[in-house]
Scaffold this active site. Structure first.
Site, PDB file in Angstrom:
ATOM      1  N   LYS A  66       0.807  -1.229   0.000  1.00  0.00           N
ATOM      2  CA  LYS A  66       0.000   0.000   0.000  1.00  0.00           C
ATOM      3  C   LYS A  66       0.839   1.278   0.000  1.00  0.00           C
ATOM      4  CE  LYS A  66      -1.227   1.172   4.847  1.00  0.00           C
ATOM      5  NZ  LYS A  66      -0.530   0.189   5.705  1.00  0.00           N
ATOM      6  N   HIS A 194       1.768  -4.216  14.762  1.00  0.00           N
ATOM      7  CA  HIS A 194       2.218  -3.016  14.049  1.00  0.00           C
ATOM      8  C   HIS A 194       2.265  -1.892  15.064  1.00  0.00           C
ATOM      9  CE1 HIS A 194       2.884   0.058  11.134  1.00  0.00           C
ATOM     10  NE2 HIS A 194       2.709  -0.738  10.104  1.00  0.00           N
ATOM     11  N   GLU A 272       7.058  -5.943   7.834  1.00  0.00           N
ATOM     12  CA  GLU A 272       6.244  -5.386   6.745  1.00  0.00           C
ATOM     13  C   GLU A 272       6.559  -3.909   6.517  1.00  0.00           C
ATOM     14  OE1 GLU A 272       2.387  -5.967   8.443  1.00  0.00           O
ATOM     15  OE2 GLU A 272       2.423  -8.136   8.193  1.00  0.00           O
TER      16      GLU A 272
HETATM   17  C1  PLP Z   1       0.470   0.150   6.467  1.00  0.00           C
HETATM   18  C2  PLP Z   1       0.889  -1.140   6.983  1.00  0.00           C
HETATM   19  C3  PLP Z   1       2.252  -1.522   6.926  1.00  0.00           C
HETATM   20  C4  PLP Z   1       3.351  -0.591   6.458  1.00  0.00           C
HETATM   21  O1  PLP Z   1       3.632   0.340   7.443  1.00  0.00           O
HETATM   22  P1  PLP Z   1       4.895   1.338   7.314  1.00  0.00           P
HETATM   23  O2  PLP Z   1       4.725   2.231   8.493  1.00  0.00           O
HETATM   24  O3  PLP Z   1       4.772   2.038   6.019  1.00  0.00           O
HETATM   25  O4  PLP Z   1       6.118   0.534   7.402  1.00  0.00           O
HETATM   26  C5  PLP Z   1       2.581  -2.786   7.360  1.00  0.00           C
HETATM   27  N1  PLP Z   1       1.656  -3.641   7.819  1.00  0.00           N
HETATM   28  C6  PLP Z   1       0.342  -3.311   7.902  1.00  0.00           C
HETATM   29  C7  PLP Z   1      -0.620  -4.314   8.418  1.00  0.00           C
HETATM   30  C8  PLP Z   1      -0.079  -2.052   7.505  1.00  0.00           C
HETATM   31  O5  PLP Z   1      -1.368  -1.727   7.604  1.00  0.00           O
END
Ligand code: PLP
Length: 389
Positions: A66, A194, A272
């Protein structure tokens, strides 16, 4: 005569352009392309990927699509051996089509439509996250024996984009949920979290890793051997030249140590990262299309705005550093986007020299959460072309 040794690795010297190097790049691209355009420097994508691998060698990065789903960006990471974090069947099909193997994809949305779960089954994307019981019933119905990771709620203190309000199971419930998953015929596979995006607070990661380690142990007490810890995204980048408090290498070394202390060698780690991998590669180049004097200030209207590639100002809570090619005394000025909406204002007090119609204004480190969330054609203005160089 022997050649003098290179003082920097070629990757580094190419990627880390000096201020004048960036200006020259912007100038030469302006001669060939109409603004607005976004330059994506492939060598910078590669450099960020190498930085991640070097600082966290035990952790496989699954690029969060994304952040910027441009095919050339995805291909670059694919070639480097990345996996992918997708949030929908559409993103999943997109990376599969580019050649990503299904076992290098995680379906990392805890609330999935039944149709998207069916797509995951058909495409053999077996690894997915969940954070509630209802989701488990849904997955069990549409994808028996899927490999599920429980996403837990963790502190998002100090992160720019808060994610713990909308997602995450109570860590106390995680082991029950994993047991429930097993009883429904799913494979309890791991834990994910996260810490919130643009997280400058290492403590968030360290606390989350400890919570996850407790869950691994609680699961073992129930005879569930978890295999994967997913430490999510959130890794920060510098948006401003003089920004302090962003030190990825230091953060990563503490994370690495903590993983080593809390987990046995047979646990597989993934992450991620989105912003960290894609953000620094992007340079957005716009031009002044009009100027006025209002409220005692110079107002400059650019041909890219909040509805286009500065969408991150709204959705990503991001602020940017505006740069110009013109020199001169810097005056507090207002910058606005091209649409007929006062909301489409980019900075009330940007410090820039006096500008004229046609002058370039550019922004670095804008590769993530920018073009990805731009609205095509609102008010007749399109987002920037992406030029991967
Ligand atoms: C948006 C998102 C990410 C990426 O996050 P960054 O802060 O750009 O590294 C990773 N995992 C999930 C589930 C997300 O929603």
């Amino acid at each position: 005569m022997k050649k003098p040794p290179l003082s920097l690795s070629p990757l580094k010297s190419k990627a880390e352009l000096t201020a004048s190097g960036i200006e020259n790049l912007v100038r030469s691209m302006l001669q060939k392309h109409r603004t607005p355009f976004m330059i994506i420097k492939r060598c910078q994508l590669e450099r960020q990927f190498e930085r991640f691998r070097k600082a966290l060698p035990e952790v496989t990065p699954f690029y969060a699509v994304k952040a910027n789903p441009h095919p050339k960006i995805l291909r670059t990471f694919l070639k480097l051996g990345a996996g992918f974090d997708v949030a929908s069947a559409a993103e999943m099909k997109h990376v599969l089509k580019l050649g990503a193997p299904s076992d290098r994809i995680i379906f990392a949305h805890t609330i999935k439509t039944p149709e998207d779960i069916v797509t995951a089954r058909r495409r053999r994307v077996r690894m997915m996250t969940f954070d509630n019981e209802s989701e488990l019933y849904k997955i069990a119905k549409h994808f028996p024996r899927a490999r599920v990771l429980v996403r837990i709620k963790v502190a998002n203190s100090g992160s720019v984009v808060e994610l713990s309000l909308k997602f995450g199971a109570d860590p106390d419930q995680a082991a029950y949920l994993l047991e429930k998953a097993r009883s429904l015929g799913l494979i309890p596979f791991g834990v994910s979290f996260h810490v919130g995006s643009q997280s400058k607070n290492t403590e968030n990661y360290l606390q989350a890793i400890e919570l996850a380690a407790d869950i691994f142990e609680a699961a073992r007490d129930r005879d569930i051997r978890l295999k994967v810890l997913d430490i999510g995204g959130g890794f920060p980048i510098q948006h401003f030249d003089n920004e302090i408090g962003v030190n990825f290498e230091r953060m990563a070394s503490q994370i690495r140590q903590s993983l080593k202390n809390h987990f046995s060698r047979d646990v597989r780690f993934i992450a991620e990262p989105g912003r960290f991998l894609a953000g620094p590669a992007g340079i957005l180049v716009t031009q002044v299309i009009g100027r006025a004097f209002r409220n005692n200030k110079n107002y400059y209207y650019l041909n890219d705005g909040v509805y286009q590639d500065f969408s991150g100002m709204v959705f990503d809570h991001c602020r940017y550093e505006f740069k110009t090619l013109r020199r001169g005394q810097k005056i507090l000025s207002t910058l606005a986007g091209p649409t007929c909406d006062s909301f489409d204002t980019l900075a009330l007090n940007a410090e820039i020299p006096e500008l004229y119609v046609g002058d370039a204004v550019y922004v670095k480190n804008i590769g993530a959460y920018s073009s990805a969330s731009a609205v095509p054609g609102f008010n007749g203005f399109d987002p920037a072309k992406l030029l991967v160089v």
